[in-house]
Scaffold this motif. Structure first.
Motif, mmCIF file in Angstrom:
data_model
loop_
_atom_site.group_PDB
_atom_site.id
_atom_site.type_symbol
_atom_site.label_atom_id
_atom_site.label_comp_id
_atom_site.label_asym_id
_atom_site.label_seq_id
_atom_site.Cartn_x
_atom_site.Cartn_y
_atom_site.Cartn_z
ATOM 1 N N LEU A 72 0.903 -1.306 -0.301
ATOM 2 C CA LEU A 72 0.170 -0.103 -0.010
ATOM 3 C C LEU A 72 0.911 1.403 0.264
ATOM 4 O O LEU A 72 0.433 2.293 -0.525
ATOM 5 C CB LEU A 72 -1.112 0.481 0.896
ATOM 6 N N GLY A 73 2.082 1.614 0.666
ATOM 7 C CA GLY A 73 2.851 2.482 0.910
ATOM 8 C C GLY A 73 3.450 3.090 -0.564
ATOM 9 O O GLY A 73 3.633 3.606 -0.936
ATOM 10 N N ASN A 74 3.952 1.771 -1.612
ATOM 11 C CA ASN A 74 4.265 1.790 -2.900
ATOM 12 C C ASN A 74 3.398 2.620 -3.673
ATOM 13 O O ASN A 74 3.491 3.392 -4.438
ATOM 14 C CB ASN A 74 5.256 0.677 -3.270
ATOM 15 N N ARG A 75 2.068 1.677 -2.992
ATOM 16 C CA ARG A 75 0.810 2.363 -4.529
ATOM 17 C C ARG A 75 0.762 3.454 -3.885
ATOM 18 O O ARG A 75 0.311 4.631 -5.075
ATOM 19 C CB ARG A 75 -0.093 1.221 -4.006
ATOM 20 N N LEU A 76 0.510 4.137 -3.106
ATOM 21 C CA LEU A 76 0.529 5.605 -2.504
ATOM 22 C C LEU A 76 1.480 6.241 -3.143
ATOM 23 O O LEU A 76 0.936 7.554 -3.675
ATOM 24 C CB LEU A 76 -0.194 5.542 -1.325
ATOM 25 N N LYS A 77 2.524 6.038 -3.217
ATOM 26 C CA LYS A 77 3.544 6.854 -3.888
ATOM 27 C C LYS A 77 3.923 7.540 -5.001
ATOM 28 O O LYS A 77 3.553 7.895 -6.055
ATOM 29 C CB LYS A 77 4.760 6.071 -2.965
#
Length: 319
Positions: A72-77
């Motif tokens: 999720l963190g990389n997707r939001l980035k």
């Protein structure tokens, strides 16, 4: 059509680039000929729906290239990178068109320098691409509602896909599109922007349908060469038919049928894959595709200038 992995960009379809240009001209014709009370391109406004579907299709591509399989963190980035990239792509020319329109209005006497502060106060939301909110409406360029619609609508769906992943593409995006098209069908029986927030809703409807088309394409195995040719021919016949219809149709419930034809033709065209074209033809079609946004964004200042110089009035007399 070849499957697209997370690291591959979608293969460029040069025929799609040509149709983008043609439908841009259709929108331009709608705005231009409506000024001289001509029936040419009478439903050219439907060209905008084609652009929404294509933009949504490439948002679907963005998901598979940048979001799928990541935490999720990389997707939001990646969502942040998308927003910045789209802003850089859309806003500079959008801002320039508003400034050009202001200058034209000053030159032709529609505005004076003493009126400029009050005018800027009235249209500040337009400069912020927020004319679809209660902050304001379109003061300078009415046709520019498309830009915030595709920009903020794209952000909405990219965030949705980042949070819901494939559920968003296969289920939520088409459900949202269906709900919004049904809303317009029941409310006014046509596709239109009648209240400031309707531009963003119209954009979300088209983008969601385009995203769904991309996800469907991903779930269908590569088709055979025997099917590719009929698919390609059928797709182009459909959009030719829509272009012809644009010359004599009118706003009505048929708008939704045309949007359905757009969706079906885009699906067939993408399943058929990129046709093999001579390199000069590819370059020509690619160039025409790149001109669509500048043409769209600058059309209204140019039309305003033509009106001021009596060019359009001369056409009315000739007609």
């Amino acid at each position: 059509m070849n499957k697209i992995t997370n690291t591959e960009a979608p293969e460029r379809n040069y025929v799609l680039e040509l149709w983008r240009f043609i439908f841009c001209i259709m929108v331009l014709g709608f705005h231009f000929f409506s000024k001289i009370d001509s029936k040419l391109f009478h439903v050219g406004y439907l060209g905008v729906e084609f652009f929404f579907l294509v933009s949504g299709y490439f948002i679907g591509s963005f998901y598979f290239r940048q979001l799928e399989g990541r935490d999720l963190g990389n997707r939001l980035k990646s969502v942040g990178h998308y927003i910045l990239s789209r802003f850089r792509r859309l806003y500079p020319l959008y801002f320039a068109a508003l400034i050009v329109m202001l200058i034209i209005k000053l030159l032709i006497g529609q505005l004076t320098f003493s009126m400029l502060p009050s005018t800027l106060k009235s249209c500040y939301a337009e400069f912020l691409m927020l004319q679809w909110t209660p902050l304001g409406n379109e003061v300078l360029i009415s046709a520019d509602w498309y830009v915030p619609a595709v920009f903020f609508g794209g952000i909405f769906f990219v965030i949705l896909l980042a949070l819901t992943e494939k559920i968003g593409g296969y289920l939520l995006a088409p459900a949202i599109s269906f709900f919004l098209y049904r809303y317009y069908y029941l409310l006014i029986g046509k596709i239109d922007v009648i209240i400031y927030h309707h531009c963003i809703l119209r954009g979300i409807a088209g983008l969601g349908l385009g995203i769904f088309i991309y996800f469907i394409c991903q779930s269908i195995p590569a088709i055979s060469a025997k099917l590719a040719a009929p698919f390609f021919i059928a797709a182009n016949l459909i959009v030719i038919g829509v272009f012809i219809y644009s010359q004599f149709g009118h706003r009505s419930k048929w708008d939704f049928f045309i949007i359905g034809l757009y969706a079906f033709s885009l699906l067939l065209l993408m399943l058929a894959g990129t046709p093999k074209l001579p390199e000069p033809v590819q370059k020509a079609f690619g160039f025409l595709g790149k001109t669509t946004y500048p043409i769209y964004i600058l059309q209204m200042p140019v039309i305003e200038l033509l009106l001021a110089t009596n060019v359009l009035y001369a056409l009315i007399i000739m007609k």
